[in-house]
Design an enzyme around this catalytic site. Structure first.
Site, PDB file in Angstrom:
ATOM      1  N   HIS A  97       0.872  -1.198  -0.110  1.00  0.00           N
ATOM      2  CA  HIS A  97       0.024   0.003  -0.090  1.00  0.00           C
ATOM      3  C   HIS A  97       0.708   1.367   0.040  1.00  0.00           C
ATOM      4  O   HIS A  97       1.864   1.399   0.772  1.00  0.00           O
ATOM      5  CB  HIS A  97      -0.783   0.006   1.141  1.00  0.00           C
ATOM      6  CG  HIS A  97      -1.655   1.178   1.430  1.00  0.00           C
ATOM      7  ND1 HIS A  97      -2.562   1.548   0.522  1.00  0.00           N
ATOM      8  CD2 HIS A  97      -1.753   2.206   2.326  1.00  0.00           C
ATOM      9  CE1 HIS A  97      -3.275   2.762   0.842  1.00  0.00           C
ATOM     10  NE2 HIS A  97      -2.593   3.062   2.044  1.00  0.00           N
ATOM     11  N   SER A  98       0.479   2.222  -0.912  1.00  0.00           N
ATOM     12  CA  SER A  98       1.174   3.536  -0.904  1.00  0.00           C
ATOM     13  C   SER A  98       2.678   3.425  -0.852  1.00  0.00           C
ATOM     14  O   SER A  98       3.031   2.932  -1.799  1.00  0.00           O
ATOM     15  CB  SER A  98       0.701   4.244   0.491  1.00  0.00           C
ATOM     16  OG  SER A  98       0.991   5.807   0.376  1.00  0.00           O
ATOM     17  N   TYR A  99       3.265   4.041  -0.003  1.00  0.00           N
ATOM     18  CA  TYR A  99       4.741   4.116   0.122  1.00  0.00           C
ATOM     19  C   TYR A  99       5.531   2.583   0.012  1.00  0.00           C
ATOM     20  O   TYR A  99       6.334   2.288  -0.413  1.00  0.00           O
ATOM     21  CB  TYR A  99       5.447   4.677   1.190  1.00  0.00           C
ATOM     22  CG  TYR A  99       6.952   5.134   1.057  1.00  0.00           C
ATOM     23  CD1 TYR A  99       7.262   6.453   0.582  1.00  0.00           C
ATOM     24  CD2 TYR A  99       7.824   4.186   1.423  1.00  0.00           C
ATOM     25  CE1 TYR A  99       8.442   6.791   0.280  1.00  0.00           C
ATOM     26  CE2 TYR A  99       9.266   4.788   1.140  1.00  0.00           C
ATOM     27  CZ  TYR A  99       9.663   5.959   0.829  1.00  0.00           C
ATOM     28  OH  TYR A  99      10.766   6.316   0.676  1.00  0.00           O
TER      29      TYR A  99
END
Length: 406
Positions: free
Chosen positions: A282-284
């Protein structure tokens, strides 16, 4: 109707740990310990009467105060923003410890200390693994959260506080993965250092070497101490959780999310027996995966079957991912992005890496939870496609061997 059981800290300061009383699913009691109970309740001064500091999960799985049944409110005191922030962070620490407890007790994961060869005195971090993570011959799922305050087992603290455990934690992914025969490894990419109190530097007073009489020096020291005492008292009143001056000691080979991903790959994932490894990032966490692939391209290609990204912030140009990596990502990755379009609707991409589809929500922090069923379907299809593509090759090879024997 609420069925929570109340547990409170009482009128004194609590101890130093989290207490979690497990009751049926969605009805969890957590009690904060380590600060005065008034600090979690919203009192700006220790002179105000302290209150119980218990929070629980309602029957709908939402965080609610045990006594009042109310949800957590950030701006409890509109005139004290910093104090409100500290109160929020205190609750966040309770949640982090409680999720760790759930990973071990509810999900039956093992907490593994890293670096694996750490000395007793050096800073350490940890990850979580299922019993069969390294021995499962078929499937291994690796979970990587994003940046910020979240820790292993969480997608978003905001969701845990304002929504529920299912949407805010990785627990639904872990339980379903284990039910479907996956081994599981949960990374902890934000646990990069430990904080210790900065040693105080004692500066010798210039008055010690002066010609002032001892009595005058003592009087000046007394005035200085009283002034400091009054200032500290004021600071404590204005900010009940006044921060001490801290310093950071970084964890060897795990000083950043990218380092952490590479370390766990080298020491655990690459050593696993699984024929098919799957990532959910997720995300980073997506950026950390792409960096892992840049550093370990051949190994990742040979072991990883599919990667599910959820609103990943990776950038193949800025990270200088080569053409072969971009081609592999187009074939083996999918990024569920925040979008108002229905779930799995194709979304146009400006980058030449992997397909982008809608997560069925325009809220970044919800993308993992909303794409949950689609991710497992994606992994199943990828695994089946890999199996079917291998079968003809195996058949041709067996025919060739038979022909050579004849």
């Amino acid at each position: 109707m609420r069925n929570d059981v109340s547990v409170s800290c009482g009128p004194r300061k609590c101890g130093s740990n989290l207490v979690g009383a497990r009751i049926p699913r969605g009805k969890v009691i957590t009690t904060a310990r380590g600060s005065s109970s008034g600090e979690l309740e919203g009192h700006a001064s220790s002179r105000l009467p302290p209150q119980p500091c218990s929070w629980g999960q309602s029957s709908e799985g939402q965080l609610r105060h045990i006594k009042t049944g109310e949800p957590f409110v950030f701006n409890y005191r509109e005139d004290l923003h910093r104090w409100n922030q500290k109160r929020y962070e205190a609750l966040g620490e309770i949640i982090t410890k409680y999720v760790y407890e759930l990973l071990e007790k509810d999900c039956n994961l093992k907490k593994i200390s890293i670096p694996v060869d750490a000395t007793e005195s050096e800073p350490k971090s940890f990850i979580f693994m299922s019993e069969d993570a390294l021995t499962n011959p078929q499937k291994l799922m690796v979970l990587i959260h994003g940046s910020g305050v979240v820790r292993a087992g969480q997608w978003a603290r905001r969701l845990i506080i304002n929504e529920d455990l299912d949407s805010g934690t990785q627990i639904p992914f872990i339980k379903r993965a284990m039910d479907e025969g996956y081994g599981v490894i949960v990374l902890n990419p934000n646990e990069n250092y430990i904080e210790v109190e900065k040693p105080k530097i004692h500066v010798q007073s210039s008055s010690d070497s002066s010609d002032e009489p001892a009595e005058k020096r003592e009087r000046k020291d007394k005035v200085s101490k009283e002034t400091k005492k009054r200032r500290d008292f004021y600071e404590k009143y204005r900010n009940p959780q006044r921060e001490k001056e801290m310093m950071q000691l970084y964890i060897r080979e795990n000083g950043s999310p990218e380092e952490h991903a590479i370390y766990v790959w080298d020491h655990f994932i690459a050593q696993s027996a699984a024929e098919n490894v799957f990532f959910v990032a997720h995300s980073y966490g997506g950026l950390a995966f792409v960096e892992l692939m840049i550093q370990r391209e051949a190994d990742v290609k040979s072991k990883v079957t599919a990667v599910a990204l959820t609103d990943s912030v990776h950038n193949v140009w800025h990270q200088e991912a080569g053409k072969t990596i971009r081609e592999w990502m187009r074939e083996n990755c999918c990024n569920w992005v925040s979008s108002s379009e229905p779930l799995d609707t194709s979304v146009e991409s400006m980058l030449p890496d992997c397909p982008r589809v809608s997560a069925g929500t325009d809220r970044h922090e919800l993308t993992s939870w909303k794409s949950f069923p689609s991710i497992f379907k994606f992994f199943t299809e990828a695994s089946e496609a890999k199996t079917s593509s291998l079968k003809p090759a195996l058949t041709r090879r067996s025919h060739r061997i038979k022909h050579e024997e004849l």
